[in-house]
Design an enzyme around this catalytic site. Structure first.
Site, short mmCIF file in Angstrom:
data_model
loop_
_atom_site.label_atom_id
_atom_site.label_comp_id
_atom_site.label_asym_id
_atom_site.label_seq_id
_atom_site.Cartn_x
_atom_site.Cartn_y
_atom_site.Cartn_z
CE1 TYR A 19 -15.76 -21.93 35.14
CE2 TYR A 19 -16.49 -20.26 36.71
CZ TYR A 19 -15.54 -20.74 35.82
OH TYR A 19 -14.37 -20.05 35.62
CD GLU A 41 -11.98 -15.69 32.81
OE1 GLU A 41 -12.46 -14.54 32.88
OE2 GLU A 41 -12.28 -16.60 33.60
CD1 TRP A 49 -18.24 -17.49 34.85
CD2 TRP A 49 -17.06 -16.68 33.14
NE1 TRP A 49 -17.46 -18.52 34.35
CE2 TRP A 49 -16.72 -18.05 33.30
CE3 TRP A 49 -16.44 -15.95 32.11
CZ2 TRP A 49 -15.80 -18.70 32.49
CZ3 TRP A 49 -15.52 -16.62 31.29
CH2 TRP A 49 -15.21 -17.96 31.48
#
Length: 203
Positions: A19, A41, A49
């Site tokens: 990522y 988000e 995350w």
């Protein structure tokens, strides 16, 4: 062989590294991908995350690959099905906000031609290049994220607080907050082309 230097937060998890290397901080202009990141988000609120990344494929399957046209048409039955899906974050407020945000996302597309045009006008279509030395230097919010958050809230969007929006801005490359010494930082990429080009695949 010279060791590649990455932002500290990338750690050693292969998913996080991928990522970091391939997505975070790279300018994104595909509307469907922008919608995906906006929703993810929001889903992250109160979570890490990496938790969202590990559930990402399940999210894509559950939310029709984040096609805003399909998500905007979700009704009560679909919402209940999502609440029963163990692969995603089963938070009713977040799920219902994703549906509402999809409808508003479509409104913006109709008004501006694309969400991309609406969003990137905030930075004059040019990424903001940060000068981050370490993780402590990365802000949680900025005056610009405050402004975008306020504008989205006025339109009716939910789970778009300033912290969420700044994280979103980083994710879609409106801001490059890679550490200045990280091989993904814009200046480093100009020096040596080490990073594979980002795929346009939204799936």
């Amino acid at each position: 062989m010279e060791q590649i230097r990455r932002c500290e937060w990338a750690g050693d998890d292969p998913l996080y590294i991928a990522y970091h290397d391939m997505e975070w901080g790279r300018p994104e202009h595909n509307d469907q991908k922008l919608f995906e990141m906006l929703i993810l988000e929001g889903m992250q609120a109160g979570l890490s995350w990496i938790t969202i990344l590990r559930k990402r494929e399940a999210f894509r399957a559950a939310f029709d690959n984040f096609d805003p046209n399909k998500v905007a048409n979700y009704g009560a039955e679909k919402i209940e099905a999502l609440m029963a899906d163990k692969g995603i974050v089963r938070n009713r407020r977040k799920i219902e906000s994703a549906v509402q945000n999809a409808r508003l996302f479509l409104d913006i597309q109709e008004q501006y031609g694309s969400f991309d045009k609406f969003l990137w006008k905030y930075v004059d279509d040019t990424p903001i290049i940060g000068e981050v030395a370490d993780m402590k230097s990365i802000p949680a919010t900025t005056p610009l994220s405050d402004r975008i958050s306020k504008d989205l809230k006025k339109l009716g969007f939910r789970f778009v607080g300033s912290t969420i929006i700044y994280s979103f801005m980083q994710a879609v490359g409106m801001v490059d907050d890679h550490a200045v010494w990280c091989f993904c930082h814009t200046c480093q990429r100009k020096k040596e082309d080490k990073i594979p080009k980002k795929s346009n695949d939204t799936g």
